[in-house]
Motif scaffolding. Structure first.
Motif, short mmCIF file in Angstrom:
data_model
loop_
_atom_site.label_atom_id
_atom_site.label_comp_id
_atom_site.label_asym_id
_atom_site.label_seq_id
_atom_site.Cartn_x
_atom_site.Cartn_y
_atom_site.Cartn_z
N VAL A 99 -28.72 32.04 30.80
CA VAL A 99 -29.75 32.17 29.76
C VAL A 99 -29.42 33.37 28.89
O VAL A 99 -29.25 34.49 29.40
N CYS A 100 -29.32 33.15 27.59
CA CYS A 100 -29.14 34.24 26.62
C CYS A 100 -30.46 34.39 25.86
O CYS A 100 -30.85 33.49 25.12
N ASP A 101 -31.11 35.51 26.07
CA ASP A 101 -32.40 35.77 25.46
C ASP A 101 -32.19 36.71 24.27
O ASP A 101 -31.86 37.89 24.45
N PHE A 102 -32.35 36.19 23.07
CA PHE A 102 -32.07 36.95 21.85
C PHE A 102 -33.24 37.84 21.40
O PHE A 102 -33.16 38.47 20.35
N ARG A 103 -34.31 37.91 22.17
CA ARG A 103 -35.50 38.64 21.74
C ARG A 103 -35.34 40.15 21.92
O ARG A 103 -34.50 40.62 22.68
N THR A 104 -36.17 40.89 21.21
CA THR A 104 -36.18 42.34 21.31
C THR A 104 -36.77 42.80 22.64
O THR A 104 -37.38 42.00 23.37
N ASN A 105 -36.61 44.09 22.93
CA ASN A 105 -37.23 44.65 24.13
C ASN A 105 -38.73 44.40 24.16
O ASN A 105 -39.29 43.99 25.18
N GLU A 106 -39.38 44.66 23.04
CA GLU A 106 -40.84 44.51 22.97
C GLU A 106 -41.26 43.06 23.19
O GLU A 106 -42.25 42.79 23.91
N GLU A 107 -40.52 42.13 22.61
CA GLU A 107 -40.86 40.71 22.78
C GLU A 107 -40.73 40.29 24.23
O GLU A 107 -41.57 39.56 24.76
N ARG A 108 -39.68 40.73 24.88
CA ARG A 108 -39.46 40.34 26.28
C ARG A 108 -40.49 40.99 27.20
O ARG A 108 -40.89 40.40 28.21
N GLN A 109 -40.91 42.19 26.88
CA GLN A 109 -41.91 42.87 27.70
C GLN A 109 -43.28 42.20 27.57
O GLN A 109 -44.00 42.07 28.56
N SER A 110 -43.62 41.78 26.36
CA SER A 110 -44.93 41.16 26.16
C SER A 110 -44.96 39.71 26.63
O SER A 110 -46.02 39.21 27.03
N GLU A 111 -43.81 39.05 26.58
CA GLU A 111 -43.72 37.65 27.04
C GLU A 111 -42.48 37.48 27.91
O GLU A 111 -41.45 36.99 27.45
N PRO A 112 -42.57 37.87 29.17
CA PRO A 112 -41.40 37.83 30.06
C PRO A 112 -40.88 36.41 30.29
O PRO A 112 -41.63 35.44 30.22
N ASN A 113 -39.59 36.35 30.60
CA ASN A 113 -38.98 35.08 30.95
C ASN A 113 -39.10 34.90 32.46
O ASN A 113 -38.23 35.32 33.22
N ARG A 114 -40.18 34.30 32.89
CA ARG A 114 -40.45 34.14 34.32
C ARG A 114 -39.49 33.16 34.97
O ARG A 114 -39.18 33.28 36.16
N PHE A 115 -39.00 32.20 34.21
CA PHE A 115 -38.06 31.23 34.78
C PHE A 115 -36.77 31.93 35.22
O PHE A 115 -36.29 31.73 36.33
N ALA A 116 -36.22 32.77 34.33
CA ALA A 116 -35.00 33.49 34.69
C ALA A 116 -35.26 34.48 35.81
O ALA A 116 -34.44 34.64 36.72
N ALA A 117 -36.42 35.15 35.76
CA ALA A 117 -36.74 36.15 36.77
C ALA A 117 -36.90 35.53 38.16
O ALA A 117 -36.61 36.16 39.17
N ALA A 118 -37.37 34.29 38.19
CA ALA A 118 -37.64 33.62 39.47
C ALA A 118 -36.41 32.95 40.06
O ALA A 118 -36.48 32.42 41.18
N ASN A 119 -35.30 32.97 39.33
CA ASN A 119 -34.09 32.29 39.80
C ASN A 119 -32.92 33.26 39.77
O ASN A 119 -32.28 33.46 38.74
N SER A 120 -32.65 33.86 40.92
CA SER A 120 -31.64 34.90 41.02
C SER A 120 -30.23 34.38 40.73
O SER A 120 -29.34 35.16 40.38
#
Length: 301
Positions: A99-120
């Motif tokens: 997964v390549c997430d092109f969003r800014t730090n602020e965008e990722r912090q306010s709307e985390p990518n839970r799918f990527a976080a849940a799959n090591s």
């Protein structure tokens, strides 16, 4: 499931009623542009996800040399924040590994990518940066504010967009050359940073420009950005401010106007000679890497 009416070109696939018309119909059906008009409407194009935003498969497009992009290999999307557990299962079934997430730090912090976080096992790539949208926001004010000014600002924004996100696109192409697919890349709305990434990739693969532009413009048919803006206003001060402005002034900022992606291409051609030269010179895609990407992402028709 998002569905679209088949375009007029689909008629060329119907059996010819007269023998004399058959050769012309067959020739038209085999042309990449005509075939891709039909591919745009393929029901596999937009993923049927409960919380997906503009989540699309880049498969099924014919290239100029007759190859076809593979289904379930590369995906583009908007924010993954609202993906549900059922969506997670569908994406796991598709085997997404990068997964390549092109969003800014602020965008990722306010709307985390839970799918990527849940799959090591997923390679989740991000970069640290902040985005300055000052020029776009200034277009919304003043006595001359209106759709024309907003549209002109977006055209100017797109002329600089590829250069502003070289690092993101460079990494995406590295992963693709290494065969780390299925791969998904996203931004927030799924139309600007992700739209540019998709346009660069499809261009490298040899997909005709008409199709590249049509794939970009498809976002307007898939997402009701006015509704998205209104729904997000309560939690996001920036969206709340936009929601207070006349929709006619805001609409060009959330549109996928073909003129936008065309302005990006024009700027690249002015500065580098061609889009392919930009990909080679700035994104570091060598001839060997390109051959590997084409092999990984396309198949003989």
């Amino acid at each position: 499931m998002h569905r679209f009416a088949l375009p007029f070109a689909a008629l060329f696939l119907l059996p010819a009623c007269q023998e004399a018309a058959a050769p012309a119909a067959q020739e038209e059906a085999l042309s990449p542009v005509a075939a891709n008009e039909i591919a745009l409407a393929d029901e596999r194009r937009v993923l049927d996800l409960e919380g997906g935003v503009n989540f699309r498969d880049l498969g099924g497009y014919m290239t100029g040399d007759g190859r076809v992009t593979k289904w379930e290999t590369v995906y583009r999307s908007g924010s993954p924040a609202d993906l549900t557990e059922a969506d997670f299962e569908e994406l796991k079934r598709r085997g997404i590994r990068t997964v390549c997430d092109f969003r800014t730090n602020e965008e990722r912090q306010s709307e985390p990518n839970r799918f990527a976080a849940a799959n090591s096992e997923i390679e989740y790539w991000t970069r640290d940066y902040a985005m300055d949208a000052g020029d776009l926001m200034s277009a919304l004010g003043g006595d001359d504010a209106g759709p024309e000014k907003s549209r002109a600002a977006m055209i100017g924004f797109y002329r600089e967009l590829p250069g502003q996100h070289v690092e993101s696109y460079r990494q995406m192409f590295r992963y693709l050359a290494e065969g780390r697919t299925p791969l998904a890349f996203n931004c927030s709305a799924g139309k600007d940073r992700a739209g540019m990434g998709a346009a660069l990739l499809l261009t490298l693969l040899g997909v005709p420009r008409e199709t590249v532009v049509a794939d970009y413009a498809l976002s307007d048919d898939i997402v009701d950005y006015r509704a998205e803006l209104e729904e997000s206003a309560a939690a996001n001060p920036s969206y709340a401010a936009l929601a207070q402005l006349p929709w006619e002034t805001v609409e060009p900022l959330v549109a996928s106007d073909p003129a936008y992606i065309e302005s990006a291409f024009a700027a690249l051609e002015e500065r580098y000679g061609s889009v392919d030269d930009f990909i080679e010179q700035e994104l570091g895609v060598t001839g060997q890497m390109k051959a590997k990407i084409v092999a990984h992402l396309t198949t003989a028709s």
